[in-house]
Scaffold this motif. Sequence first.
Motif, PDB file in Angstrom:
ATOM      1  N   GLU A   1      -0.155   1.282   7.961  1.00 53.96           N
ATOM      2  CA  GLU A   1       0.425   1.792   6.638  1.00 53.96           C
ATOM      3  C   GLU A   1      -0.875   2.350   6.794  1.00 53.96           C
ATOM      4  N   THR A   2      -1.917   3.019   7.732  1.00 62.58           N
ATOM      5  CA  THR A   2      -3.494   3.540   7.450  1.00 62.58           C
ATOM      6  C   THR A   2      -2.434   4.285   8.705  1.00 62.58           C
ATOM      7  N   GLN A   3      -1.989   4.058  10.136  1.00 65.34           N
ATOM      8  CA  GLN A   3      -2.684   4.358  11.556  1.00 65.34           C
ATOM      9  C   GLN A   3      -0.715   5.070  11.959  1.00 65.34           C
ATOM     10  N   CYS A   4       0.200   5.800  10.713  1.00 66.57           N
ATOM     11  CA  CYS A   4       1.238   6.616  11.272  1.00 66.57           C
ATOM     12  C   CYS A   4       1.475   8.103  11.171  1.00 66.57           C
ATOM     13  N   VAL A   5      -0.139   8.121  12.005  1.00 66.15           N
ATOM     14  CA  VAL A   5      -0.224   9.855  12.269  1.00 66.15           C
ATOM     15  C   VAL A   5      -0.461  10.133  13.260  1.00 66.15           C
ATOM     16  N   VAL A   6      -0.331  11.708  13.275  1.00 64.53           N
ATOM     17  CA  VAL A   6       0.249  12.646  14.665  1.00 64.53           C
ATOM     18  C   VAL A   6      -0.902  12.806  14.617  1.00 64.53           C
ATOM     19  N   ASP A   7      -2.293  11.896  15.744  1.00 66.41           N
ATOM     20  CA  ASP A   7      -3.495  11.974  15.858  1.00 66.41           C
ATOM     21  C   ASP A   7      -3.823  11.531  17.714  1.00 66.41           C
TER      22      ASP A   7
ATOM     23  N   ALA B   1      11.338  14.360  -2.268  1.00 67.23           N
ATOM     24  CA  ALA B   1      10.264  13.871  -3.050  1.00 67.23           C
ATOM     25  C   ALA B   1       9.219  13.568  -3.048  1.00 67.23           C
ATOM     26  N   PHE B   2       8.888  13.257  -2.059  1.00 70.34           N
ATOM     27  CA  PHE B   2       7.302  13.352  -1.320  1.00 70.34           C
ATOM     28  C   PHE B   2       6.683  14.679  -0.969  1.00 70.34           C
ATOM     29  N   ASN B   3       5.951  14.881   0.003  1.00 70.01           N
ATOM     30  CA  ASN B   3       5.123  15.424   1.093  1.00 70.01           C
ATOM     31  C   ASN B   3       5.527  15.359   2.154  1.00 70.01           C
ATOM     32  N   TRP B   4       6.364  17.036   2.302  1.00 67.93           N
ATOM     33  CA  TRP B   4       6.696  17.509   3.906  1.00 67.93           C
ATOM     34  C   TRP B   4       6.096  18.018   4.373  1.00 67.93           C
ATOM     35  N   GLY B   5       4.803  18.637   4.122  1.00 63.76           N
ATOM     36  CA  GLY B   5       3.266  18.289   4.598  1.00 63.76           C
ATOM     37  C   GLY B   5       2.399  17.670   4.075  1.00 63.76           C
ATOM     38  N   HIS B   6       0.922  18.096   4.519  1.00 62.91           N
ATOM     39  CA  HIS B   6      -0.440  16.999   4.019  1.00 62.91           C
ATOM     40  C   HIS B   6      -1.478  18.577   4.158  1.00 62.91           C
ATOM     41  N   GLU B   7      -1.945  18.712   3.126  1.00 58.58           N
ATOM     42  CA  GLU B   7      -2.944  19.400   2.693  1.00 58.58           C
ATOM     43  C   GLU B   7      -3.636  19.071   3.723  1.00 58.58           C
TER      44      GLU B   7
ATOM     45  N   ARG C   1       1.196  -0.979  -0.349  1.00 63.25           N
ATOM     46  CA  ARG C   1       0.051  -0.048  -0.304  1.00 63.25           C
ATOM     47  C   ARG C   1       1.242   1.346   0.234  1.00 63.25           C
ATOM     48  N   TRP C   2       1.647   1.028  -0.855  1.00 63.50           N
ATOM     49  CA  TRP C   2       3.210   1.962  -0.573  1.00 63.50           C
ATOM     50  C   TRP C   2       2.178   3.483  -1.209  1.00 63.50           C
ATOM     51  N   GLU C   3       2.054   3.327  -2.222  1.00 63.64           N
ATOM     52  CA  GLU C   3       1.490   4.740  -2.572  1.00 63.64           C
ATOM     53  C   GLU C   3      -0.191   5.144  -2.003  1.00 63.64           C
TER      54      GLU C   3
ATOM     55  N   TYR D   1       0.563  10.669   4.267  1.00 62.45           N
ATOM     56  CA  TYR D   1       1.448  11.321   5.461  1.00 62.45           C
ATOM     57  C   TYR D   1       2.791  11.961   4.906  1.00 62.45           C
ATOM     58  N   ASP D   2       2.478  13.585   6.039  1.00 68.09           N
ATOM     59  CA  ASP D   2       4.070  13.490   5.345  1.00 68.09           C
ATOM     60  C   ASP D   2       5.146  13.003   6.218  1.00 68.09           C
TER      61      ASP D   2
END
Length: 576
Positions: free
Chosen positions: A189-195, A308-314, A78-80, A86-87
């Motif tokens: 894969e889905t829950q590595c977030v700052v929440d 290369a990827f998202n530094w932040g997240h919209e 689920r890499w993409e 994720y940021d």
Amino acid sequence: MTDIFDKTPSKPSKEPSMIVFTICSRNFMGYAQALWESLKQHNPDVIFHVGLCDEVGDFDVLTHPFEIIQISELGISRWEEMVGRYDITELNTSLKPFLFLLLFSRYPGQPIFYIDPDILAFAPFREISNLLDDGANCVLTPHVNGPSEYAEMNDQQFLRYGVYNLGFCLLRATPEVRRVVSWWARRLETQCVVDLEHGLFVDQKWADLFPAYIDKTAILRHPGYNVAYWNLAQRLVGQDNNGDWTVNNEKLRFFHFSGNKIENENEFSRHTQIFTIDTIGDVKDILAIYRLAVERNGHAYYRGIPYAFNWGHEGRKNVHTPASMQADRRLNASHIPHLPLEFIADDAADNAREPLPAWAAQRRAVDQNIRKKAISGIEIEGFCAICNEARHFRDPGLLEHPQPSVWSQNFICNTCQTPSHTRAVAKLLAQTNAAPSARRIMTDHPALLTCNWLALKAEVIPFQEKATSIDVAVICDSLDEQDLAIKFTQAFTAIAAGGHILVSYPMPLDTQLKDTLRCLLKTVGFSEVRMAFYWSEKLCHFGDPQIILIGHKPAQTDKFLSPTVLHVPIDKYSDK
């Protein structure tokens, strides 16, 4: 100020070998190299890996003296989705269980260390070795070792961010641990977030469950591990009578510089308001050591490589690593590629340079491809350390006399005509941290004598019999053995006490020749003869091994230089 010549090289050790990985993006590679360097100083047999959370692009992954593991090797289905979700902080930390699983398959039954790239080791990890001997399958370090009710980082904060700091984590490759890490990977894969409102903080909060899920989990409460802003209220840092760093009168094992910004000398950590440069006491000296290590390992170059990827997240603010940091890091970054060097002590030379097979095979494949192009007359693009600009390279003698053993040393820059082994010495000189006014260089190569940037850095003079007060003597234009013996003696006489000699031979150094040169340097009077290994596609240094010999003139010496040294065949000094 300490420079690169004074770095402590790797020496034989009785410490058990360590299998370590870290995770970073390309712009953090200077930190990863500083971590590796500090680990290797205390455990020369360390097997080190970097998980690269970034696109590779034209990044010179094989130049490093350790393996860089790419995302494509991790098998993340689920890499993409993760890239879109994720940021930079979340994505980097989400890779941790996947890298553990990859290394578990490579090293079954072995303990695998994860260590954040913004950490520096100061001593061997003896207490961890003891825990492993006792059968530990998991080792964690708590943020604090006791109640912190009134501290800036208080108990309630750790209930939100996690009891344990996942800048360090050790897991043994057992079936039970693998099952838990597979569960952890699925979660991330889905829950590595700052929440924090929902009890989630990247990979770290999940580790609160490890002691319940993994039998023989050890909680390491030694104050010398994972020292950082969050526990400085409970840990007093100082030095003992031997000059070794201590924490609460115990050995400092590693310091975690979380939230530090290398570019800002007045900032300790962006995550704290209480502990500042003015209030951290002796930690300020440790921070200076850290900054020097990161800068010495190419931070000025690596920090300019865009993520290369998202530094932040919209729609979500990255509170841990603000987006403004990317622009700040790229500001005034250097366009000049860094050359990673691996320093090996003289008494470890016979066992040096045993790279991982896959990594070595990739280098050989690049070497063979470059050589085929050169034989076909194709010029190779790269960066010249003499011109300090992008250039084209070729081997003028390869078409007429294809010699696999010497082609890489004869690979020259089309503009300045300087061969590989001399450009490498120039790069080593460029990467020193010594003040320019403290450098007086004597050399036998014309390219170094006419090098514009080197002339701004130091006074550069040709080899001469009556030279004195030389800081560094550079020999890289001699093949004749008798000529080398004469120059070694002249250099020893000219070099000031505490100075250095650099020897870059224009032919491959096989074991016998390498031993002969080392022995002759010591016979003349140099001590601590070391080797610096290098290889770089971007800087056009091909073939293995590529070596620079470094000799040190003792601060005090009673060495009597007999004239007969100059007239004895060089093989007289061989160890054979």
